[in-house]
Enzyme design. Structure first.
Site, PDB file in Angstrom:
ATOM      1  N   GLY A 167      64.191  29.209  46.661  1.00  0.00           N
ATOM      2  CA  GLY A 167      63.093  28.242  46.678  1.00  0.00           C
ATOM      3  C   GLY A 167      63.054  27.428  45.402  1.00  0.00           C
ATOM      4  O   GLY A 167      64.083  27.139  44.775  1.00  0.00           O
ATOM      5  N   SER A 168      61.862  27.096  44.975  1.00  0.00           N
ATOM      6  CA  SER A 168      61.696  26.182  43.836  1.00  0.00           C
ATOM      7  C   SER A 168      62.226  26.746  42.531  1.00  0.00           C
ATOM      8  O   SER A 168      62.474  25.998  41.580  1.00  0.00           O
ATOM      9  CB  SER A 168      60.224  25.848  43.657  1.00  0.00           C
ATOM     10  OG  SER A 168      59.732  25.284  44.849  1.00  0.00           O
ATOM     11  N   ALA A 169      62.421  28.069  42.453  1.00  0.00           N
ATOM     12  CA  ALA A 169      62.973  28.640  41.235  1.00  0.00           C
ATOM     13  C   ALA A 169      64.359  28.074  40.962  1.00  0.00           C
ATOM     14  O   ALA A 169      64.811  28.022  39.817  1.00  0.00           O
ATOM     15  CB  ALA A 169      63.023  30.174  41.339  1.00  0.00           C
TER      16      ALA A 169
END
Lengths: 484, 490
Positions: free
Chosen positions: A215-217
């Site tokens: 995801g956004s990580a």
């Protein structure tokens, strides 16, 4: 008659020679093949005839041995089984070994030739060596904080020391007690069946062997690629990105959870986690640039050993631009282990260098002599020093102003990045909450720790699942423990 | 060269008695055994076994008893026979004691010690009471009757592990076939000594071959067939093979006809083929031998023979050391038929070679006594008893090491088994008696034996001692005793 008696005695001599030749055949020429036969239990008997060496955390053994009095005599014991299960693995007479028990089996069982004080002589005498000890890099306080933080939730934590690659914590939940698998008896098979039944998978090492969509990580990687490839030179300059952003070559429109993402600067897009900006940046950098940077962080490496082999984290190398755009925000088929995401955070904290993560500090023989010590080793340079500095700035911003506020620690600089990864058909699965971060004590030269936390809690309300809400507090606890 | 010069020792040469040598060797045999016993204790319990002294004293007392019997009643006996027997028996006790540690609820060593004591007592009794081995010649038919009876009796008792060779009375098990070995060997020796000329020279000649008459061949084939038949019924193929082997060797030595061996091998091949295909017990033994790892491939784990091979292989050149092997994996029969596997694992190829050489020495001294003796019965008996030991060692050792199909048999002196130990002690007693006769300086009357070649009937050496062949008239009633004509030795 004497002639015939003599001939009869020659017959006896022939029998004797036949016996001696056959004995030499069995005991010398074919001995190795017989020894290696899997049905020959002697290897196992020898192996369990003495106590196994110990696995140590902070210099204290977390394992032990119990004399069962049986034929496979010494059985493994674990002082805090579930807490360290993701580190130690199990050692079972019935099911063999896993993880560190497996990777360092030669040392622990005493068969490693390096343990012999006089190697060649010991070969001749076939003297069995007492098991050696394996000193781990685990920090007991960090490990406890990770395990307690995960609590009843399903998830995993990996923490490394950025400067050296030492793994400070490696935890997964739900866990299991490897004590249950040590030994022979019916209880062992029953425990094995129970642990392998159902969907909980307590024996799965989620921190090391399970991959999740990051995801956004993953935007940390995309940002590094954009900066290194000079697609962004000024953190605060507006990126010309529409919101929503139409994926190239499709009519699919990508939106944002956060506001203010249209033409947002990289700094703002990073702090509030704008999908549109990073998707477009990924396309701007291009497939070659993105795969190169991802590989330098450690993605697509199937041979990462700590010494157990880590699962391979994947950044696809064959995608169209729409897929690349999604991959750049950690979706499509991008997956990563928690250890890999900890390496991403560590690379930022360590000015761009990715150190080889390792779990074993040193190995000692029973007499205390050091058999081998692990030296720190650089895997790759993930990004330029300058890019790393700018990313440090971005990540600290996430904690001070953005989505990662709950990771802030007094007296320390903390950088972080949240992630909420949707998965499943039509994104109907419960999203995974990510938080990756690093911390540096104020005034210290080196960062103390980099952490990756993933929580896959199916019981939580979907709206509550977010990196900042679920995962960041766990990361904070681990960082605090490591800073102490 | 005439037969007599080859058969008789040079007259006037006084052979040393060598009783002192025997005593020294006996002390060595006892010390080696005690050393082994202590070694097991040190390896397994890191302490000298508490009863090491009493074990040594017991074995020493037995050795002394045997020695005294020999010293008083067989002063010229071969000095190697008794020490080798004591050493083998002592090592057997050490191995059984060592294996007892693996089976705490089944202690075999104390029983074995009692049987060994009984064996030595019988040894002493035979040496003391049997003044001349030729007495046995008189009882040839009594022997064969008793031997066959002993073999038939177990048929009426339930089978143990697939073989009907045991008698169990009040928890006391006993293998009568073991004694039958001696009795049948005595019979074979006596009968062949009496009829070897008839077997060789009398009968119809067909083409190039001389066939003995049915009268000569009849009794021997009948008895042999009965004994083999009984054994097949009892499924004790080891003993059957043993009888067959001893029979063929004696027939060859008595007649010098290679044709007998060819015929014997032919019969053996036919019998083996028939039994191997018809008898499931034997059939499985043969397929185990050909494919020792079949049960592993089938996922059922290692069979007994595979475990035995693993044990030998684990021993390698020097062995693991007494008490430090894992031959207990063999499980059932590890103390009896498979005791050699423990020996091989813990003492290695070196130890095994020494063991085989000890047996070979024992057998060689038996043949040697046969060579030096003058009466045909004694010679055949010595050869028969020595062959009995040789074939038995070969069959069981070859069986557990995968050289030949496995047939259940006891390693002489080494294996657990009361009847076996007792029988082997009696065999050694008979060899002692025979070797005493062979090495005893010939009395003046015997020196006259030099002229025996000219004597009709060629009873070389028969005039020696009080039991000349004239005194053993058992064959005279059959009318096919040594016929006329010149005795030919070769």
């Amino acid at each position: 008659m004497n002639r015939y008696i003599r001939r009869a005695s020659v017959f006896g001599l022939v029998l004797l020679v036949a016996l001696l030749l056959n004995a030499a055949r069995v005991q010398v020429f074919e001995a190795d093949a017989y020894d290696a036969n899997p049905a020959n239990r002697r290897t196992a008997l020898t192996r369990y005839s003495q106590p196994r060496g110990n696995i140590l955390v902070d210099g204290w053994p977390v394992t032990g041995s119990r004399d069962s009095g049986g034929r496979l005599r010494y059985e493994r014991t674990y002082t805090e089984g579930p807490l360290y299960a993701a580190v130690t693995g199990y050692a079972s007479q019935v099911y063999g070994t896993s993880l560190l028990e497996h990777a360092e089996d030669g040392v622990l069982s005493g068969t490693d030739p390096r343990l012999a004080p006089v190697p060649l002589w010991t070969d001749i005498t076939r003297e069995q060596q007492p098991g050696g000890d394996v000193h781990t890099t685990i920090d007991a306080a960090a490990q406890r904080a990770a395990f307690a933080g995960l609590g009843g939730k399903k998830g995993a934590v990996a923490a490394v020391e950025p400067r050296t690659g030492k793994i400070l914590a490696l935890a997964g939940t739900p866990s299991y007690d490897p004590n249950e698998l040590a030994g022979t008896g019916r209880a062992v098979t029953a425990a094995w069946d129970r642990l392998n039944r159902g969907g909980e998978q307590p024996m799965l090492n989620r921190a090391l062997k399970q991959t999740y969509p990051p995801g956004s990580a993953f935007k940390v990687v995309t940002a590094a690629a954009a900066l290194d490839h000079r697609k962004v030179t000024d953190l605060d300059a507006a990126t010309r990105t529409p919101s929503p952003y139409t994926l190239p070559g499709t009519s699919t429109r990508l939106g944002n959870e956060a506001g203010g993402c249209a033409n947002a600067s990289l700094r703002h897009a990073f702090e509030v986690s704008c999908n549109t900006v990073f998707a477009r940046l990924g396309v701007d950098v291009g497939l070659d640039g993105m795969t190169e940077t991802a590989r330098n962080f450690g993605f697509n490496d199937a041979d990462l050993k700590i010494p157990s082999t880590a699962a391979r984290s994947i950044f696809d190398t064959d995608m169209n631009d729409a897929q690349l755009a999604l991959s750049a925000i950690g979706q499509y088929d991008t997956t990563a282990t928690p250890l890999q995401m900890a390496m991403v955070a560590a690379a930022v904290a360590n000015d761009g260098e990715v150190k080889a993560p390792h779990l074993v500090d040193k190995v000692t023989a029973a007499d205390g002599r050091t058999v081998s010590a692990t030296r720190q080793r650089t895997l790759h340079r993930a990004m330029s020093r300058d890019t790393a500095r700018r990313l440090q700035e971005l990540m600290t911003g996430v904690v001070t102003r953005g989505t990662g506020g709950s990771a802030a620690i007094d007296g320390a600089t903390v950088g972080g990045k949240t992630g909420t990864a949707q998965h499943g058909v039509h994104n109907e699965g419960t999203p995974y909450a990510w938080f990756i971060s690093w911390a540096k004590r104020d005034g210290a030269r080196d960062p103390a720790v980099a952490v990756a936390v993933v929580v896959e809690d199916a019981a939580a309300d979907r709206a509550d699942i977010s990196g900042g809400g679920n995962a960041a507090p766990i990361a904070r606890a681990v960082m605090q423990a490591a800073l102490r | 060269m005439t037969a007599t010069t080859a058969d008789a020792p040079p007259p006037g040469l006084r052979l040393p008695r060598r009783r002192g040598t025997e005593l020294v060797l006996l002390v060595g045999a006892v010390l080696i055994s005690v050393y082994g016993y202590i070694d097991v204790g040190l390896a397994r319990q890191s302490a000298v076994p508490g009863d090491a002294v009493s074990y040594g004293a017991g074995l020493g007392a037995l050795a002394l008893l045997g020695h005294l019997a020999v010293r008083f009643r067989a002063p010229y006996a071969d000095p190697l026979l008794l020490p080798i027997a004591v050493l083998l028996n002592g090592l057997g006790l050490v191995l059984i004691f060592r294996l007892d540690l693996e089976t705490p609820r089944n202690q075999a060593a104390p029983t074995q010690l009692v049987w060994s004591a009984l064996g030595v007592a019988l040894f002493a009794a035979v040496v003391l009471l049997l003044r001349d081995h030729r007495v046995l010649q008189r009882y040839a038919y009594v022997s064969v009757a008793a031997g066959l009876a002993l073999m038939i009796v177990p048929i009426f008792f339930p089978a143990v592990n697939g073989a009907k060779i045991w008698i169990r009375v009040a928890g006391f098990s006993f293998q009568p076939g073991e004694f039958a070995k001696i009795l049948l060997t005595v019979f074979f020796a006596a009968y062949l000594a009496a009829n070897r000329n008839a077997l060789t020279h009398v009968g119809r000649r067909m083409w190039r071959y001389q066939f003995p008459t049915g009268r000569v061949l009849g009794p021997i084939l009948t008895i042999w067939l009965i004994s083999v038949g009984v054994l097949v019924l009892e499924r004790d193929l080891g003993t059957s093979l043993l009888f067959f082997g001893v029979f063929v060797v004696l027939l060859y030595v008595a007649t010098g006809r290679t044709g007998w061996i060819a015929m014997g091998l032919l019969l053996a091949a036919a019998g083996a083929a028939a039994v191997g295909s018809l008898e499931p017990h034997v059939h499985s033994r043969v397929s185990d031998w050909l494919h020792p790892f079949a049960s592993i491939d089938a996922g059922r784990g290692a069979g007994q023979l595979a475990q035995s091979l693993f044990a030998f292989a684990a021993g390698g050149m020097l062995g693991t050391g007494l008490g430090e092997g894992h031959s207990a994996l063999i499980g059932f029969a590890m103390k009896s038929d498979f005791i050699l596997a423990t020996f091989g694992e813990e003492l290695g190829l070196v130890g095994l070679t020494v063991l085989f050489l000890l047996y070979a020495l024992l057998v060689a001294r038996g043949y040697r006594a046969g060579l030096a003796l003058r009466d045909p019965f004694g010679r055949l008996l010595a050869v028969g008893l020595a062959s009995l030991l040789a074939i038995q060692v070969f069959v069981i050792a070859g069986g557990v090491m995968g050289l030949i199909p496995l047939t259940g048999m006891a390693m002489p002196f080494l294996a657990q088994g009361g009847s076996s130990v007792v029988t082997n002690w009696i065999i050694v007693a008979l060899l002692i008696r025979i070797s005493d006769s062979a090495r005893r300086p010939a009395p003046p009357a015997a020196e006259a034996g030099v002229i025996a070649a000219a004597h009709p009937g060629g009873r070389s050496g028969a005039s020696a001692g009080p039991y000349g062949e004239e005194d053993t008239p058992y064959w005279s009633g059959y009318g096919f005793g040594p016929g006329g004509g010149k005795e030919r030795e070769r």
